[in-house]
Design a protein around this motif. Sequence first.
Motif, PDB file in Angstrom:
ATOM      1  N   VAL A 588      -8.413  70.364 -33.362  1.00  0.00           N
ATOM      2  CA  VAL A 588      -9.682  69.879 -33.946  1.00  0.00           C
ATOM      3  C   VAL A 588      -9.327  69.215 -35.280  1.00  0.00           C
ATOM      4  O   VAL A 588      -8.690  69.829 -36.144  1.00  0.00           O
ATOM      5  N   PHE A 589      -9.746  67.932 -35.463  1.00  0.00           N
ATOM      6  CA  PHE A 589      -9.415  67.153 -36.665  1.00  0.00           C
ATOM      7  C   PHE A 589     -10.703  66.884 -37.442  1.00  0.00           C
ATOM      8  O   PHE A 589     -11.686  66.355 -36.876  1.00  0.00           O
ATOM      9  N   GLU A 590     -10.682  67.209 -38.723  1.00  0.00           N
ATOM     10  CA  GLU A 590     -11.864  67.053 -39.574  1.00  0.00           C
ATOM     11  C   GLU A 590     -11.486  66.243 -40.810  1.00  0.00           C
ATOM     12  O   GLU A 590     -10.310  66.166 -41.192  1.00  0.00           O
ATOM     13  N   GLY A 591     -12.507  65.671 -41.460  1.00  0.00           N
ATOM     14  CA  GLY A 591     -12.296  64.861 -42.664  1.00  0.00           C
ATOM     15  C   GLY A 591     -12.684  63.416 -42.414  1.00  0.00           C
ATOM     16  O   GLY A 591     -13.277  63.067 -41.371  1.00  0.00           O
ATOM     17  N   VAL A 596      -8.207  61.964 -40.755  1.00  0.00           N
ATOM     18  CA  VAL A 596      -8.153  62.312 -39.326  1.00  0.00           C
ATOM     19  C   VAL A 596      -7.036  61.557 -38.630  1.00  0.00           C
ATOM     20  O   VAL A 596      -6.281  62.102 -37.821  1.00  0.00           O
ATOM     21  N   GLN A 597      -6.929  60.266 -38.951  1.00  0.00           N
ATOM     22  CA  GLN A 597      -5.854  59.491 -38.349  1.00  0.00           C
ATOM     23  C   GLN A 597      -4.490  60.035 -38.742  1.00  0.00           C
ATOM     24  O   GLN A 597      -3.570  60.128 -37.919  1.00  0.00           O
ATOM     25  N   ALA A 598      -4.347  60.402 -40.011  1.00  0.00           N
ATOM     26  CA  ALA A 598      -3.073  60.960 -40.448  1.00  0.00           C
ATOM     27  C   ALA A 598      -2.779  62.285 -39.738  1.00  0.00           C
ATOM     28  O   ALA A 598      -1.643  62.561 -39.312  1.00  0.00           O
ATOM     29  N   ALA A 599      -3.811  63.124 -39.602  1.00  0.00           N
ATOM     30  CA  ALA A 599      -3.612  64.409 -38.919  1.00  0.00           C
ATOM     31  C   ALA A 599      -3.262  64.226 -37.449  1.00  0.00           C
ATOM     32  O   ALA A 599      -2.407  64.918 -36.886  1.00  0.00           O
ATOM     33  N   ILE A 600      -3.926  63.269 -36.814  1.00  0.00           N
ATOM     34  CA  ILE A 600      -3.633  63.004 -35.393  1.00  0.00           C
ATOM     35  C   ILE A 600      -2.210  62.499 -35.231  1.00  0.00           C
ATOM     36  O   ILE A 600      -1.463  62.929 -34.340  1.00  0.00           O
ATOM     37  N   SER A 601      -1.802  61.582 -36.104  1.00  0.00           N
ATOM     38  CA  SER A 601      -0.432  61.064 -36.017  1.00  0.00           C
ATOM     39  C   SER A 601       0.579  62.170 -36.216  1.00  0.00           C
ATOM     40  O   SER A 601       1.582  62.262 -35.504  1.00  0.00           O
TER      41      SER A 601
END
Length: 809
Positions: A588-591, A596-601
Motif C-alpha cells: 500500500v503506497f501513500e503520499g 508514491v512513485q518513488a516508493a513504487i520504484s
Amino acid sequence: MFEFLRKRPGESSGSDSDAGQPAAAGEAAAADAAARRAAQVEQARALAGDEAAAVELILHSEFADVRLAAAEHVVSQDMLAKVQQAVRNSDRRVAKLVQGRLDAIRHRQAEERQAELTISNAQRLLQEEKLAPNQVADLDRQWQVIAAPPALAAQFDQLRTALGARLETQVTLQRQMRDELNVLRQLAPGEAGEAELARIAEAHAAQLAAPEHASLPRHLLNDFDEALAAARARVAGSPAPAPDAAPPASESAAPETAAAPAKPARERHKATPADKEANQRFMAMVDQMEAALSQGQLHIASDLDKALKEAKTGRLTPPQADRLAHVRSELKRLGDWARWSGNVSREEMVHAVEQLPAQQLSMSELAKKVGSMRERWKALDGVSGPAPRSLWEKFDAACTAAYAPAAAHFKHLAEERHGNAAKAQALIDEVQALIATDPAAKEDWRAIASASQRLRQAWSKLGTIDRKDKRKLDTAFGKAMDALMAPLEEQRKIEVARREQLIEEVGKLKPSERHTVDTLRGLQQAWQTHAKALPLERKAEQALWQKFRAACDAVFAQRKESAHAADHERKAHLHAREAICATLENAVFEGDDKAVQAAISKALRDAATAWHASGTVPRAAEQRIEQRYRAAVAKVQAQGDAVRKRAGAAQANAMRDKLRLTQALENAIAAPDEIDAQDWGARWHALPALPADYEKTLRSRFDAALKAAGGEASARAAYAGQLEANRPRLLSEVLRLEIVAGIDSGAEFARDRLKMQVEVLQNSLKSGQKPASHAAQFLALCAMPALVDDRTASRIEQLFRRIGASESR
C-alpha cells in the motif's frame, strides 16, 4: 538396479494425456484387487474348520496370505494331499505347511502300525503255552522306541501286565518246587515225616496241574521225582529203588583220590608241605567255582571244574570231598537248567528270526538283527553248551533266508560302489583331457570355470565308493583339478585386483558432480563385463559384489541426500519468493504522487533484487510462482502507471494552461489594450511547474512577452510585429509536426500538406541524418513566439496531446 535415479523429480515419460489413461486404469485395477482381497480375507476368517471350503479358497485365491490363512483349517490327509498337489510349485509357504502336516500324519500312522504289530506279538506271547523272560524283554525293547497313541498304549499296558503276571506265576511256581525239594531232601522218618510227605505230594500234584506247569525245568522235575522217591523210601525205612538212578553226586563227582579205598593207618603217606600247598590251591579253586555258581557264571564254573580235574593235589579230607561233591552237583544242576533254558532260548531265537522278513525292516537294521541273533547263539554255546545239530541247521537256514534281501541289497550297493569308482576314473580322465587341450592358451576362462564347476558337481554326486579306492581317487582328482585350475586361479587374482580397482574408482567419485551418475553407470557396466568374462568363486564374487554395491549405494545415498538438501533449499527459495509476491500483493503506497512513485520504484527494485537472489525453486512450482510474481509486479506497476498517468495529465494540463497563457499574453501585446504585468505574472505563478525543459522554454517566451508588454510602445510594437512575422513559420512547423505525428491537418491544408510531405521526404533523403525527435521539434515549436488564432491553437493542443503529453511523462 539404480534406474530410480535416472529421472529427475517432476519428469514424465510422456504427455499428460497419454499417461493419464494408464494411471487411471492402474488405480482401478488396484482398487478392484484390494476389494477382492478384503472379501477373501473375510471368507478365510469365516471358515471355522470347514475343510472343503478352505481347500476351494486355496485353489482359487490369487493372494498368498489368504491361501496361508485358509491352509490353517486343512487337517485331513486327503485334503492335505489335494492341496499339496495343487500348490506344490506355486506357493512355497502353503506347500511347506501342508507337507509338514502330511509328514506328521504319516509318522503317526507308522507308529500306530508298529504299535499294533507289537501288540499282536504280545497277544501271541500271551496265548503261547511256554513264555520265556527273554521274549518279554525283547517285547519291552520294541515298545520303548514306539510313540503309541493313548488307546494303543493302554491296550499294551494291559497285555504287558498279563505277561508280567504269567512270569511272576512261573517264578513263584519254580521257587515253591525248589523249596519243597529242599524239604524232601531233609525229610526225616516218622509220623511228622509221613504227614509232610503227603502234603508235599499233594502240592506237587497241584503244581503239575497249574496253568504255568510247562515253564517248570525238566531237570527240576527229575530232581523232584528222585527226591520224592528217596524220601518215601526213607520214611518207610527201606532203601530207595533206584536201579537206573545215577550215583550220588558226592561219589560221582569226587576225584579218584577221594573215591579210592582208604588205606590202613600204617600205610598212609604223611602229608608234605608241598602237598599242603597243592591242597590249598585246589580248595581255593573250589571256592572260586562256588562263587561263580552263586553269581550264575556257569561258563566260569565249568572252566574251573576242568581245571580241578586236571589239577594234582594230595588226599582230600572227608569234609573237603563232600564240599567238592556238593559244588559239582550244583554245577550239574545249573548246567542242566542252562541247557534247557538255552534250548528254549534257541527255539525262541529261531522263531524270532523266522518272523524277521514279515517286519519289513530296513536293510541295515535287518543285517544288525541277524548278526545280533548269531552272536547271541554263540554266546549261548558258551553258557549253555552246544546246541543240537538239527536246531542249529534250522537256525542257520532261518538266518540265511532272513538275511537274503540284505545280502542282495549289499551286493547291489557294492556294484554301485564299483560303478561309482568307474565314473570317478572317467571324470579324472576328462580332467586330464582338458589339461591336454590347454584351454588356458585360448584365454577361454569362462569355459574353464564352467568346466571346473561342472566336474566338481559331478564328483560330489558320485555316491559312495569303497574306502580303499576313494582316497586314491580323491587324491588323483584333486591333483588333476589343481593342474587345470592353476592358470585360472592366477587370472582370477588379476581379476580380483581389477574388481578392487573398480571399487576404488567408485569410492573416489564425487556425488555432487554432474557426470557422476553417468560415470557410475559406466563402472557398473564394466563390472558386468568382467563378471561375464571371468566368474570368480562364488564366495569371493559375492564378497566383492557386496563391496562394490555398497560403494555404489553410498554414492547414490549421498546424491539422494544432496537431492533432498537441494529440494529443501528450493522449497526455502519458494517460500522466499512467495513472501516477495505476498509483499508486492499487499503493498500500500501513500503520499503525494512523487512520493508514491518513488516508493513504487523502490518496491519494484527491492523485489527484483530479492527475486534474483532467492535462487531456483521446485520445478513443479516454478511456472506458478513466476506467474504470481509477474501478476504482483504488474499490479504494482499498474499502480505506478496510474500515478504517472495522473501526474502526466496534471502536467499536461499545466503545460496547456501555461502555453495558452503565453499565447494570450502575446495576443494581448498585438492588441491595443493595457497589460498588467503583475497580474499576468501572478497568473503564471498560480499554475503548477512544468518539467525543466518545457518550464524553461515557456518561461523564457513568457518573460520576453511580459518584458515587451511592460516596455515602451515601440518595443511593444516591434515585438508585436515579430509575433505577426512568425505566424507563417509557426503554421509551417505545425503542419510539419502533424505530418511527422500522423495527425490530420484538415481539408483546407491538404495542398500545403502534400507539398510539405514531399519536402520532408527530400530533406530526409538529402541529409542522410537522423531527424530530431518529436519532443524536440515540439519543444522548438513551443519556443517560437507567434500570434495564433483559435484554429491554430487547437491544432497545437492536438499535437501536444499526441506528442507533448507523452513526452512530458
